[in-house]
Design an enzyme around this catalytic site. Structure first.
Site, mmCIF file in Angstrom:
data_model
loop_
_atom_site.group_PDB
_atom_site.id
_atom_site.type_symbol
_atom_site.label_atom_id
_atom_site.label_comp_id
_atom_site.label_asym_id
_atom_site.label_seq_id
_atom_site.Cartn_x
_atom_site.Cartn_y
_atom_site.Cartn_z
ATOM 1 N N ASP A 49 0.817 -1.217 0.000
ATOM 2 C CA ASP A 49 0.000 0.000 0.000
ATOM 3 C C ASP A 49 0.847 1.262 0.000
ATOM 4 O O ASP A 49 2.076 1.198 0.163
ATOM 5 C CB ASP A 49 -0.958 -0.007 1.200
ATOM 6 N N ASN A 75 -7.297 -2.839 14.498
ATOM 7 C CA ASN A 75 -8.688 -3.151 14.142
ATOM 8 C C ASN A 75 -8.750 -4.318 13.143
ATOM 9 O O ASN A 75 -9.742 -4.494 12.452
ATOM 10 C CB ASN A 75 -9.398 -1.916 13.575
ATOM 11 N N HIS A 77 -7.088 -4.708 10.410
ATOM 12 C CA HIS A 77 -6.909 -4.442 8.977
ATOM 13 C C HIS A 77 -5.631 -5.100 8.473
ATOM 14 O O HIS A 77 -4.677 -5.289 9.231
ATOM 15 C CB HIS A 77 -6.955 -2.939 8.657
ATOM 16 N N GLU A 129 -9.687 -1.744 5.590
ATOM 17 C CA GLU A 129 -10.312 -1.464 6.876
ATOM 18 C C GLU A 129 -11.539 -2.362 7.077
ATOM 19 O O GLU A 129 -12.050 -2.940 6.110
ATOM 20 C CB GLU A 129 -10.748 0.005 6.912
HETATM 21 C C1 GLP Z 1 -0.339 0.078 8.652
HETATM 22 C C2 GLP Z 1 -0.106 -0.704 7.323
HETATM 23 C C3 GLP Z 1 -0.285 -2.185 7.505
HETATM 24 C C4 GLP Z 1 0.386 -2.608 8.805
HETATM 25 C C5 GLP Z 1 -0.372 -2.018 9.962
HETATM 26 C C6 GLP Z 1 0.276 -2.298 11.315
HETATM 27 O O1 GLP Z 1 -1.411 0.943 8.645
HETATM 28 N N1 GLP Z 1 -0.880 -0.245 6.229
HETATM 29 O O2 GLP Z 1 0.264 -2.871 6.389
HETATM 30 O O3 GLP Z 1 0.365 -4.001 8.933
HETATM 31 O O4 GLP Z 1 -0.623 -0.654 9.806
HETATM 32 O O5 GLP Z 1 1.293 -1.402 11.608
HETATM 33 P P1 GLP Z 1 2.386 -1.642 12.715
HETATM 34 O O6 GLP Z 1 3.238 -2.753 12.210
HETATM 35 O O7 GLP Z 1 3.142 -0.343 12.787
HETATM 36 O O8 GLP Z 1 1.669 -1.975 13.962
#
Ligand code: GLP
Length: 240
Positions: free
Chosen positions: A67, A135, A137, A142
């Site tokens: 993304d 959440n 995702h 989402e």
């Molecule tokens: C972000 C990314 C995800 C990631 C998630 C968790 O928003 N788009 O690909 O897995 O959040 O982030 P973190 O690893 O910093 O907890």
């Protein structure tokens, strides 16, 4: 889903790094699906060290990221292209031309999403590494995202913008939209490894593994895939 719980996160990342290296050795032309966020950073640090120690060669590896924020270009220090270059690609011998991150600055975002989806269909991800949002995702899909979804522009939820606020000066600076691979794009990968560390991920992990398969829990879609490995530390596993 196969679940492995580690006594601490260092052991988890050692295991994950070895797994990724052995997959690259098995197939030097592998296509890796890569995530951003804080979760993969210890993996990327270990992969860089392994490269320095001549234990792995990225020359023929392709990478496809999940993304990118809409409106942030490659020189913005919170764009995912910038993150990937700085955290991994600039420190290993991967051919930059074979590293793909959606272009959040594209004039025609719809076309950019279509091209990205076509790229995924063409290249086929051999090994997808995933993190998970609080959440549940995955990528930026989402709660409520269709399981049929492909790469598209998505609005970011309040909770995700709050979670990611720590990387920006203020909440208003966190983009409101992103380009994200869809759930069905992610499920195209031949093998998926999803990683969660810390108690703030425990509920999402419980819902992903033990809850019903529902679009309200995007990661629960992984229950429909035949080759998913879940790597957890004790805290992330505490509600299982
Ligand atoms: C972000 C990314 C995800 C990631 C998630 C968790 O928003 N788009 O690909 O897995 O959040 O982030 P973190 O690893 O910093 O907890």
């Amino acid at each position: 889903m196969k679940v492995k719980v580690f006594d601490n996160s260092a052991l988890l990342y050692d295991y994950l790094c070895e797994k990724v290296i052995s997959k690259i050795k098995e197939n030097p032309n592998i296509t890796l699906g890569l995530p951003t966020g804080s979760t993969p950073i210890p993996l990327y640090e270990r992969l860089i060290q392994a490269y320095i120690d001549h234990k792995v060669d990225f020359a023929n590896v392709t990478s496809i990221n999940l993304d990118e924020y809409v409106g942030l270009g490659p020189t913005h220090n919170q764009s995912y292209r910038y993150f990937m270059d700085n955290t991994l690609f600039d420190h290993i011998n991967i051919n930059k031309a074979n590293t793909f991150v959606p272009n959040g600055m594209a004039k025609d975002l719809k076309q950019e999403c279509e091209n990205y989806h076509n790229l995924l269909v063409l290249k086929k991800v051999d090994l997808q590494i995933l993190g998970i949002g609080t959440n549940a995702h995955i990528a930026f899909n989402e709660p409520g995202s269709s399981f049929e979804s492909i790469t598209r522009v998505v609005p970011l939820s309040k909770s995700t913008r709050n979670d990611n606020r720590r990387f920006f000066k203020k909440l208003e600076d966190v983009p409101k939209k992103a380009i994200s691979m869809g759930i069905s794009d992610i499920l195209l990968a031949k093998k998926i490894i999803i990683v969660a560390v810390g108690s703030h991920k425990a509920e999402a992990i419980k819902n992903m593994i033990q809850g019903p398969i529902t679009e309200e829990v995007p990661a629960s879609a992984l229950q429909m895939h035949s080759d998913v490995l879940v790597l957890l530390d004790q805290e992330a596993a505490k509600l299982l």
